[in-house]
Design a protein around this motif. Structure first.
Motif, mmCIF file in Angstrom:
data_model
loop_
_atom_site.group_PDB
_atom_site.id
_atom_site.type_symbol
_atom_site.label_atom_id
_atom_site.label_comp_id
_atom_site.label_asym_id
_atom_site.label_seq_id
_atom_site.Cartn_x
_atom_site.Cartn_y
_atom_site.Cartn_z
ATOM 1 N N MET A 116 0.652 -1.132 0.019
ATOM 2 C CA MET A 116 -0.131 -0.068 -0.008
ATOM 3 C C MET A 116 0.968 1.272 -0.105
ATOM 4 O O MET A 116 0.591 2.211 -0.634
ATOM 5 C CB MET A 116 -1.034 -0.029 1.304
ATOM 6 C CG MET A 116 -1.899 1.334 1.284
ATOM 7 S SD MET A 116 -3.144 1.421 2.539
ATOM 8 C CE MET A 116 -4.473 -0.027 2.101
ATOM 9 N N THR A 117 1.944 1.360 0.789
ATOM 10 C CA THR A 117 2.907 2.366 0.826
ATOM 11 C C THR A 117 3.312 2.717 -0.474
ATOM 12 O O THR A 117 3.689 4.043 -0.906
ATOM 13 C CB THR A 117 3.890 2.557 1.971
ATOM 14 O OG1 THR A 117 4.612 1.210 1.829
ATOM 15 C CG2 THR A 117 3.180 2.391 3.061
ATOM 16 N N GLN A 118 3.804 1.601 -1.218
ATOM 17 C CA GLN A 118 4.438 1.966 -2.337
ATOM 18 C C GLN A 118 3.366 2.324 -3.408
ATOM 19 O O GLN A 118 3.711 3.217 -4.281
ATOM 20 C CB GLN A 118 4.878 0.541 -3.115
ATOM 21 C CG GLN A 118 5.968 0.839 -4.180
ATOM 22 C CD GLN A 118 6.821 -0.358 -4.324
ATOM 23 O OE1 GLN A 118 6.913 -1.410 -3.454
ATOM 24 N NE2 GLN A 118 7.790 -0.353 -5.607
ATOM 25 N N HIS A 119 2.172 1.794 -3.427
ATOM 26 C CA HIS A 119 1.016 2.349 -4.086
ATOM 27 C C HIS A 119 0.489 3.608 -3.901
ATOM 28 O O HIS A 119 0.413 4.350 -5.150
ATOM 29 C CB HIS A 119 -0.291 1.323 -3.945
ATOM 30 C CG HIS A 119 -1.498 1.771 -4.559
ATOM 31 N ND1 HIS A 119 -1.539 1.576 -6.000
ATOM 32 C CD2 HIS A 119 -2.537 2.174 -4.379
ATOM 33 C CE1 HIS A 119 -2.452 1.859 -6.711
ATOM 34 N NE2 HIS A 119 -3.371 2.439 -5.610
ATOM 35 N N LEU A 120 0.744 4.131 -2.740
ATOM 36 C CA LEU A 120 0.285 5.545 -2.623
ATOM 37 C C LEU A 120 1.579 6.484 -2.636
ATOM 38 O O LEU A 120 1.337 7.646 -2.579
ATOM 39 C CB LEU A 120 -0.451 5.378 -1.135
ATOM 40 C CG LEU A 120 -1.516 4.926 -0.677
ATOM 41 C CD1 LEU A 120 -1.682 4.865 0.793
ATOM 42 C CD2 LEU A 120 -2.664 5.574 -1.385
ATOM 43 N N GLY A 121 2.878 5.939 -2.662
ATOM 44 C CA GLY A 121 4.013 6.810 -2.851
ATOM 45 C C GLY A 121 4.329 7.391 -1.652
ATOM 46 O O GLY A 121 4.964 8.446 -1.447
ATOM 47 N N SER A 122 3.905 6.466 -0.541
ATOM 48 C CA SER A 122 4.324 7.189 1.016
ATOM 49 C C SER A 122 5.549 6.752 1.365
ATOM 50 O O SER A 122 6.033 5.674 1.290
ATOM 51 C CB SER A 122 3.097 6.514 2.081
ATOM 52 O OG SER A 122 1.752 6.860 1.583
ATOM 53 N N ARG A 123 6.496 7.778 2.127
ATOM 54 C CA ARG A 123 7.686 7.319 2.550
ATOM 55 C C ARG A 123 7.790 7.527 3.954
ATOM 56 O O ARG A 123 8.728 7.002 4.669
ATOM 57 C CB ARG A 123 8.648 8.557 2.059
ATOM 58 C CG ARG A 123 8.459 8.743 0.442
ATOM 59 C CD ARG A 123 9.282 10.154 -0.120
ATOM 60 N NE ARG A 123 9.492 10.044 -1.328
ATOM 61 C CZ ARG A 123 9.607 11.077 -2.087
ATOM 62 N NH1 ARG A 123 9.399 12.524 -1.499
ATOM 63 N NH2 ARG A 123 9.729 11.159 -3.483
ATOM 64 N N THR A 124 6.696 8.003 4.569
ATOM 65 C CA THR A 124 6.935 8.117 6.144
ATOM 66 C C THR A 124 5.277 7.757 6.778
ATOM 67 O O THR A 124 4.427 7.451 5.994
ATOM 68 C CB THR A 124 7.211 9.470 6.516
ATOM 69 O OG1 THR A 124 6.229 10.358 6.314
ATOM 70 C CG2 THR A 124 8.500 10.038 6.076
ATOM 71 N N MET A 125 5.092 7.388 8.136
ATOM 72 C CA MET A 125 3.919 7.099 8.612
ATOM 73 C C MET A 125 3.056 8.376 8.431
ATOM 74 O O MET A 125 1.885 8.228 7.973
ATOM 75 C CB MET A 125 4.011 6.759 9.907
ATOM 76 C CG MET A 125 2.662 6.322 10.457
ATOM 77 S SD MET A 125 2.752 5.487 12.068
ATOM 78 C CE MET A 125 3.148 3.982 11.854
ATOM 79 N N PRO A 126 3.357 9.633 8.851
ATOM 80 C CA PRO A 126 2.355 10.679 8.459
ATOM 81 C C PRO A 126 2.118 10.869 7.184
ATOM 82 O O PRO A 126 0.823 11.245 6.716
ATOM 83 C CB PRO A 126 3.143 12.030 8.979
ATOM 84 C CG PRO A 126 4.377 11.318 9.994
ATOM 85 C CD PRO A 126 4.446 10.046 9.603
ATOM 86 N N ASP A 127 2.955 10.639 6.106
ATOM 87 C CA ASP A 127 2.501 10.688 4.803
ATOM 88 C C ASP A 127 1.555 9.608 4.419
ATOM 89 O O ASP A 127 0.612 9.834 3.521
ATOM 90 C CB ASP A 127 3.716 10.391 3.920
ATOM 91 C CG ASP A 127 3.770 10.749 2.456
ATOM 92 O OD1 ASP A 127 2.899 11.662 2.159
ATOM 93 O OD2 ASP A 127 4.954 10.393 1.671
ATOM 94 N N PHE A 128 1.790 8.477 4.914
ATOM 95 C CA PHE A 128 0.784 7.428 4.577
ATOM 96 C C PHE A 128 -0.664 7.934 5.221
ATOM 97 O O PHE A 128 -1.739 7.706 4.563
ATOM 98 C CB PHE A 128 1.030 6.228 5.560
ATOM 99 C CG PHE A 128 0.021 4.941 5.734
ATOM 100 C CD1 PHE A 128 -0.334 4.331 4.520
ATOM 101 C CD2 PHE A 128 -1.018 5.144 6.580
ATOM 102 C CE1 PHE A 128 -1.474 3.120 4.689
ATOM 103 C CE2 PHE A 128 -1.864 4.123 6.699
ATOM 104 C CZ PHE A 128 -2.200 3.248 5.847
ATOM 105 N N PHE A 129 -0.779 8.682 6.458
ATOM 106 C CA PHE A 129 -2.055 8.844 6.932
ATOM 107 C C PHE A 129 -2.613 10.061 5.855
ATOM 108 O O PHE A 129 -3.765 10.081 5.793
ATOM 109 C CB PHE A 129 -1.942 9.694 8.432
ATOM 110 C CG PHE A 129 -1.782 8.683 9.298
ATOM 111 C CD1 PHE A 129 -2.366 7.317 9.583
ATOM 112 C CD2 PHE A 129 -0.678 8.694 10.437
ATOM 113 C CE1 PHE A 129 -2.211 6.397 10.541
ATOM 114 C CE2 PHE A 129 -0.484 7.885 11.444
ATOM 115 C CZ PHE A 129 -1.288 6.814 11.486
#
Length: 510
Positions: A99-112
């Motif tokens: 999911m983080t790769q799909h969303l392009g998230s690099r950190t936990m706040p970025d994920f949220f």
């Protein structure tokens, strides 16, 4: 003394050499923060384990809980291995990676921010990370002070400054990949060191069975079992309920800590996750189980050296006192062991803090037009800043900082665990429930620090995590559903992976 100094020189030289080697990975933000998402299973598993277990565990927690619960404190290490490592990898590993790769998230706040479509959530999470990781970073140094005083008779301030400088050098030079490679080297040192130390300490007590017999004769000073011999060698110890609270916080808490979960962002592929699960669990059994098992014999070393002027036990003195009679070569190994545990955790924390503040706060608010190169430069500057702040706090920690260090795990995990876990599996989670979890997690742990309505910060942290796991689904069901199209688009990454996996499997069969 020559042996101990030589070991330190070699240790620090290797750390810097790795930083220079890993410079080639620092060509992009993903390279600096996540190593280009190319870390293999061994590097990731060791990075996870060494970030998990620092001097706080080896010197502080092992001494404190070993003294309180005796040999039953080994359950904490078992819980860390089963819940904090095995289940964390099984439940979070694959889904976090995908999911983080799909969303392009690099950190936990970025994920949220990306998962729940809220810039405000991203900024709020970055503030929580900053507030509670910096004091935790300062706490890493505390476990070193008495060990260095015992081994080298040099000022604690000098030790802290030296450790900070070398950590800063290799993190700035090589980013995540430098910390991962160094974590692997440091993890090997930790494995060898803990086995050698346990064998030597028990040998000094006449062997394992004789040490058990001596422990069984010590009367308990816990109110429930006051005066009862054998409590410190019983299966669940003299205080099972509070022991359970420690197991929950130190094991389940890792599921919501940004510096721990971030390791799943960076791992190379799903196959690596399966291998990493096994390696990480074995590592945790040996290191955490070994630390708490060793601490469980602390009462055999009762003496004036572990008490302060008013006669109160100083828990941080117990493990150093146990080790003070070891041969010089083993003391040198112990110092390098604790340095390894501390520097790996410190590197992970400052990298997490700097990347969160840069990517999730500054870039979203004050410096929105930052280029890749400038983002890396800002993160490197912030690494220096966070290390400097933690050094200043470690040199002269005020009372409120000491309290804050004790609740940092509870606040972070209490705020983040539930919305992160549910967010990976459940489409119905709402933004309102995430805000509620942030408020409950931070609110319970901080208010308890001020008012003290829950017996200990450990139990308060465990309660905060449990509360978040209830609050998120309840609030989600009571608030409007998120837009179906957006959520389906986020969760389609899992469906794509299943299709790809099936096609690959059919190809292999053909």
């Amino acid at each position: 003394m020559g042996i101990k100094i030589a070991l330190l020189i070699v240790f620090f030289a290797v750390m810097v050499a790795v930083g220079l080697y890993a410079r080639k990975h620092v060509t992009s933000v993903d390279g600096f923060v996540l190593g280009g998402r190319s870390a293999g299973p061994w590097l990731t598993a060791f990075a996870y384990g060494t970030s998990y277990f620092s001097a706080v565990v080896f010197v502080g927690y092992a001494g404190q809980f070993g003294w309180k619960y005796g040999l039953s404190s080994t359950w904490i290490g078992i819980g860390n291995a089963v819940i904090g490592s095995l289940l964390a990898w099984v439940v979070l590993g694959r889904r976090t990676k995908v999911m983080t790769q799909h969303l392009g998230s690099r950190t936990m706040p970025d994920f949220f921010g990306n998962r729940y479509g809220s810039r405000a959530l991203k900024i709020a999470a970055s503030v929580i990370v900053f507030v509670f990781l910096v004091p935790y970073t300062a706490s890493i140094y505390n476990g070193l002070s008495r060990l260095f005083e015992m081994a080298f008779h040099i000022p604690y301030t000098v030790c802290v400054a030296g450790m900070a400088v070398f950590t800063g050098i290799y993190v700035i030079l090589g980013g995540y990949m430098a910390t991962a490679i160094n974590d692997f080297i440091q993890g090997i040192i930790m494995l060898i060191g803990i086995v050698a130390v346990i064998a030597s300490v028990l040998s000094g007590q006449g062997g394992f069975l004789e040490a058990i017999e001596k422990m069984a004769e010590i009367p308990s000073d816990i109110p429930v079992t006051l005066g009862q011999p054998g409590a410190f060698t019983s299966f669940f110890g003299p205080d099972p309920l509070n022991l359970l609270g420690v197991v929950i916080l130190t094991s389940l808490g890792t599921w919501g800590l940004p510096q721990m979960v971030g390791k799943f962002y960076a791992i190379k592929d799903e196959k690596s996750i399966h291998t990493g699960t096994v390696i990480s669990t074995i590592f945790a059994v040996i290191i955490s189980g070994g630390c708490y098992f060793l601490g469980g014999f602390g009462r055999l070393f009762d003496g004036k050296e572990i008490y302060d002027a008013s006669g109160v036990v100083v828990f941080d003195s117990i493990i150093p006192h146990m080790l003070s009679s070891l041969p010089d070569i083993l003391i040198g190994i112990v110092v390098v062991l604790v340095l390894s545990a501390s520097m790996s955790t410190l590197a992970s924390l400052v990298l997490t803090s700097s990347s969160t503040l840069t990517l999730d706060f500054l870039k979203d608010t004050l410096m929105q037009e930052m280029s890749e190169k400038k983002q890396i430069r800002v993160m490197q500057i912030l690494v220096v800043f966070f290390i400097a702040v933690s050094v200043l706090l470690a040199w002269n920690p005020p009372t409120f900082i000491a309290q804050l260090m004790g609740i940092s795990w509870g606040a972070l995990a209490g705020a983040f665990l539930a919305p992160f876990l549910y967010g990976l599996y459940w489409k119905r989670v709402t933004k309102a429930s995430v805000w509620a979890s942030f408020a409950v997690g931070v609110g319970i742990t901080v208010s308890n620090m001020v008012i003290g309505y829950i017996e200990s910060p450990i139990n308060a942290g465990a309660f905060a995590m449990a509360a978040g796991l209830v609050v998120v689904p309840v609030v989600s069901l009571l608030t409007p559903k998120p837009k179906r199209e957006q959520v389906d688009q986020i969760f389609e990454c899992y469906e794509e992976k299943v299709v790809i996996s099936r096609k690959s499997s059919l190809g292999d069969q053909k």
